[in-house]
Structure formats: C-alpha cells, structure tokens
Motif scaffolding. Structure first.
Motif, PDB file in Angstrom:
ATOM      1  N   SER A 151      24.678   7.126  39.551  1.00  0.00           N
ATOM      2  CA  SER A 151      23.812   6.003  39.934  1.00  0.00           C
ATOM      3  C   SER A 151      24.608   4.711  40.057  1.00  0.00           C
ATOM      4  CB  SER A 151      22.680   5.838  38.914  1.00  0.00           C
ATOM      5  OG  SER A 151      21.832   6.962  38.907  1.00  0.00           O
ATOM      6  N   ARG A 154      26.550   4.841  43.327  1.00  0.00           N
ATOM      7  CA  ARG A 154      25.616   4.674  44.444  1.00  0.00           C
ATOM      8  C   ARG A 154      25.133   3.228  44.554  1.00  0.00           C
ATOM      9  NH1 ARG A 154      21.683   9.999  43.617  1.00  0.00           N
ATOM     10  NH2 ARG A 154      22.987  11.534  44.711  1.00  0.00           N
ATOM     11  N   ASN A 158      25.734   0.856  47.759  1.00  0.00           N
ATOM     12  CA  ASN A 158      24.547   0.502  48.542  1.00  0.00           C
ATOM     13  C   ASN A 158      24.298  -1.002  48.617  1.00  0.00           C
ATOM     14  OD1 ASN A 158      23.650   3.074  49.368  1.00  0.00           O
ATOM     15  ND2 ASN A 158      22.688   3.453  47.400  1.00  0.00           N
ATOM     16  N   LYS A 253      30.476  -0.241  52.423  1.00  0.00           N
ATOM     17  CA  LYS A 253      30.878   0.887  51.576  1.00  0.00           C
ATOM     18  C   LYS A 253      32.390   1.032  51.444  1.00  0.00           C
ATOM     19  CE  LYS A 253      31.356   4.798  54.717  1.00  0.00           C
ATOM     20  NZ  LYS A 253      32.738   5.089  54.301  1.00  0.00           N
ATOM     21  N   TRP A 434      29.482   8.249  51.176  1.00  0.00           N
ATOM     22  CA  TRP A 434      28.220   7.982  51.872  1.00  0.00           C
ATOM     23  C   TRP A 434      27.575   9.299  52.305  1.00  0.00           C
ATOM     24  CZ3 TRP A 434      25.880   3.331  52.319  1.00  0.00           C
ATOM     25  CH2 TRP A 434      24.806   3.207  53.214  1.00  0.00           C
ATOM     26  N   ALA A 442      20.088  13.938  47.156  1.00  0.00           N
ATOM     27  CA  ALA A 442      20.548  12.605  47.564  1.00  0.00           C
ATOM     28  C   ALA A 442      19.863  12.170  48.850  1.00  0.00           C
ATOM     29  CB  ALA A 442      22.058  12.614  47.770  1.00  0.00           C
ATOM     30  N   GLU A 447      27.305   7.348  47.876  1.00  0.00           N
ATOM     31  CA  GLU A 447      27.404   8.581  47.110  1.00  0.00           C
ATOM     32  C   GLU A 447      28.637   8.614  46.220  1.00  0.00           C
ATOM     33  OE1 GLU A 447      26.030  10.611  45.421  1.00  0.00           O
ATOM     34  OE2 GLU A 447      25.231  12.083  46.834  1.00  0.00           O
TER      35      GLU A 447
END
Length: 465
Positions: A151, A154, A158, A253, A434, A442, A447
């Motif tokens: 998490s 991510r 994000n 990213k 990603w 997901a 990622e």
C-alpha cells in the motif's frame, strides 16, 4: 504495526472476535465433490453456479437473509494466485471469514487486502467495503506487514507530482524512518556538489524544488550490511530532450523505484531482520529551465568516470550511478537497486514481469525461487559483456544513451554496473511500477513489484530472532 501512507484508510481486516459471514472458496472440482456446506451447495446447484474464477454467489438462509457467499476459483491448479483479491470488490459491506478454501489462508487474506486497495486521497465520499478476518493459522503480522508495504508503494506512486515532488517524497521518507526509529540524513541543493554527488545535482538543478539525496540508516552497525537504492525522479519531462505529451502522462510514477525500496525497507524494519539497513534515494525532478543540463554535456560522477549526455531523458541512470558509487564505499554485503529505468524492459517482458540483473549466481537463484514461492514474478536478463562497447564514446568514459536502441535495458544495467565495485553482490531491478489494466488483486495504478520476493530472500538469509 506497520504504517500506511494514508492513515485514515479503512483497514481491510476484521477482528477475529467479532461476528462474520462465511466465504466458501471452491474450484469446479470442489463443487463436483460437494465437500462443503450442504445448504450452500444446494443453492449453488439451484442457481447454476459453476465456480468460474472470480465469480461470486451470495447465499441466503431460510429466512432470505444473507448467510454467506460462494466464490469461484475455476480449474484446480490454474487459479490466479491472488484470485481472492476480487472478493474485496464483490462482497457486500461487512465482515467475512474464509470458511473453506484449497488455497492457504495467508495467501487468501493477503490477496483480499491487496484487492481492497483504493487510492481515494482525492475523492470524496469513498464508501467502506468488506473486511476479512485473517485466518487463525496464518501469520497475521506478516499479512499486515506485506499489505502495508504494498500500500505504501502504491500510494507514493499514485500521488500526483504536484503533491509528491522531492520535498514531499522526503517527508514520506522521514515519516517511515520516524515510525521505526531510523536515522535520516538529507543532502540537498548545492550541498550535493560539496558532498561529491554531481550527477544527482545536474539532473535536478533545473527544477523549482532542490534535488536531494535521502539516506536512512537502521539496525546495528555490526550486523550484515544491506543497502537499498531507489530511483526517485518525482517527475520526468525528459529534460531538454523533452518527451511528447503522451510520454509524460505517467511520469509521476518515475519515482517508483524509490517507492518500492521504501516498501521493502518497511518490511525489513517491521520484521526486525538482524541487518544494518541503509536506504539511498536520489530525489529529483527532471525539469526544463535555463539551468537544465544539456545534450552533449559531459558530467563528472562521484566515482570519477565522465559521462557524455547523449539524451537528457536517460537521467535515471545518472542519479543512480552517484548513489551506487556512494553505497559501495561502505563495502556492504548486498546492494539492491530498483528503478523505473527503461521502456526497453517493457517491450521485452511487458508490464508485469520486471527483469533483474546480477552477476551473483547464488543470489539470482534465491531471487528466482522466492519469486515463484510468493507469486511475485521477475525474470533474470544477462549482463552481456560484449554490449559494453555500446557505452563507448569518443570524448568521455561512457555515454548515458547508446545509439541504435538495441538492448536498452541491458545497456542501462551495464552502465550502472560500471559504478558498482567488483566483488560486491549487487542486483538491479528495472521495474514498471504500474498496472496498466485491472488484475484480481490490483486496480489500474501504481504497483509494488519484486519487493515481496526480495523480502523472502532477505528473511531467509537473515531470519528474525
């Protein structure tokens, strides 16, 4: 307890002591054999439920109230390892537990938790979802730790660049360190020149926020030394060799390497592995201004090698090179670097299968085995020495962007290898960071890649007491 980037997020886990409804996770063979709740079986037969992978059938009781749910796993032996991630998006709100499943309870719980992830920091009114009870025979701490690491990676990826520039990445880095009582040192702006980190400075000097090197230290100095290096390019315009607008859409990213090594560091510290951990993140934005570095420039590196800039969009390897040279000066037992480095890796292996490079045969075997064990796919590519000639240039020691476009991921790895001292065990991961399409565990978005496999390797090498 491992931290989350967004601390107000609802936990995907429910208490074992509360009331929860059962989930019967079954394959087609399980359905045929009928070795589970007879009422649920009868309802499945009446409803024509075929246990197709990812399918859900809610089961009522005799009074028409919700009594449980059947979840299909498809053909035995062919199920996606994290198929249960779909449960988090299919089940009605409330608390649930896995009543029966041919898959290990720990795997089911982790899949559910990863599938429950939502990046909702910029959305209003996000509803609460279903929660899962971690099975009693599972290692609850390991499930929560892994989910927190995934998490975190991510969340960081994000978050858009206006809220995740070098300064905000530093803040997240400090928050992680603070949670585990680790020490942080930051070298920023012109301090990079004084500290002999010239390529990190050159790449980031054109941005509004100063470039910086983030450093975390944790654990006993006498323990085995593990150093993680993560590319922290918070946004990549391509520099003066500017990307087309379509090429910039996902460039928030480009700090995915930093996000992933931070997730791996979380797991190492949370598990209390007996190592001396060092994390190095060069945090920059590759921007455009009058002060931007230029095509044709020749940069001096920390190691002393000169680098001709033949493409300002090949900047990640420059900041990593200085960080790797610094990492080697302590002669650690292992260096791992992670970076969203090349499009060539995606062309070769696609978005879901990151390549890795190492000359350490034992380490390569451990990584490959762990990747299979924990369903965290990676694939070894060669450090093919004849391609080193592609790095040659007439006026400097090497170029940052070989002409021709062949073997781009390999030549990038060979470039980095020039900054790693011989004899030091080193592995480089060229990740995408990603998900371009939804997967069972997901949604589309940032990622975590390879960190579960790497943690498995490290925890086997250095088991916690």
């Amino acid at each position: 307890m491992a931290p989350h980037q967004h601390s107000d997020r609802t936990s995907p886990f429910a208490s074992m002591s509360g009331e929860s409804l059962p989930v019967w996770a079954v394959t087609k063979a399980d359905l045929d054999r009928g070795h589970f709740d007879k009422t649920a079986l009868a309802w499945a037969q009446s409803a024509g439920f075929k246990a197709a992978e990812g399918s859900l059938l809610l089961v009522p009781n005799r009074y028409g109230k919700l009594a449980g749910a059947l979840f299909g796993l498809g053909e035995a032996g062919r199920t996606h390892p994290f198929a249960a991630g779909r449960l988090a998006r299919l089940l009605p709100e409330g608390d649930w537990h896995i009543e029966t499943s041919p898959m290990p309870g720990e795997q089911m719980a982790l899949a559910f938790a990863m599938g429950a992830y939502r990046f909702d920091a910029y959305r209003t009114g996000s509803p609460n979802g279903a929660r899962i009870v971690i099975p009693g025979d599972a290692d609850a701490a390991a499930v929560e730790r892994t989910n927190a690491a995934v998490s975190l990676a991510r969340d960081l990826i994000n978050t858009p660049a206006n809220d995740m520039g070098p300064a905000k990445l530093e803040a997240a880095f400090r928050a992680l360190a603070r949670h585990y009582k680790a020490k942080v040192t930051v070298t920023a702006g012109d301090e990079l020149l004084a500290g002999d980190l010239p390529m990190i400075h050159a790449v980031g000097r054109a941005a509004a926020e100063a470039p910086r090197l983030l450093e975390l230290r944790w654990g006993k100095k006498s323990a085995p030394k593990i150093t993680l290096v993560g590319k922290g390019v918070c946004f990549d315009t391509g520099g003066l060799d500017i990307k087309p607008s379509s090429g910039m859409l996902l460039m928030k990213k480009d700090m995915g390497g930093a996000a992933n090594v931070m997730g791996l560091a979380l797991m190492i510290m949370d598990a209390g592995l007996p190592v001396s951990l060092r994390v190095l993140v060069p945090a920059v934005e590759n921007s455009i201004s009058a002060d931007a570095f230029r095509p044709g420039d020749v940069l001096r590196s920390r190691k002393g090698l000169s680098v001709q800039i033949d493409n300002t969009d090949a900047e990640g390897r420059l900041v990593l090179a200085d960080a790797l040279a610094l990492a080697c000066e302590e002669e650690p037992d292992l260096i791992i670097d992670m970076a969203t480095l090349t499009g060539a890796a995606r062309v070769a292996l696609g978005p879901d299968l990151p390549p890795f490079y190492t000359d350490d045969e034992a380490l390569a075997g451990e990584i490959a085995a762990a990747a299979l064990d924990v369903a965290d796919p990676v694939w070894r590519l060669p450090l093919y020495r004849p391609y080193e000639t592609m790095l040659e240039t007439k006026i400097a020691d090497l170029t940052n962007a070989p002409a021709g476009g062949f073997a781009g991921s390999i030549t990038a790895a060979l470039f980095l290898k020039r900054f790693v001292e011989p004899g030091i065990s080193w592995a480089h991961f060229d990740i995408f960071g990603w998900n371009p399409k939804e997967q069972p565990h997901a949604q589309v978005g940032g990622e975590a890649q390879a960190i579960r496999a790497l943690f498995a390797v490290l925890s086997d090498r250095y088991p916690a007491g």
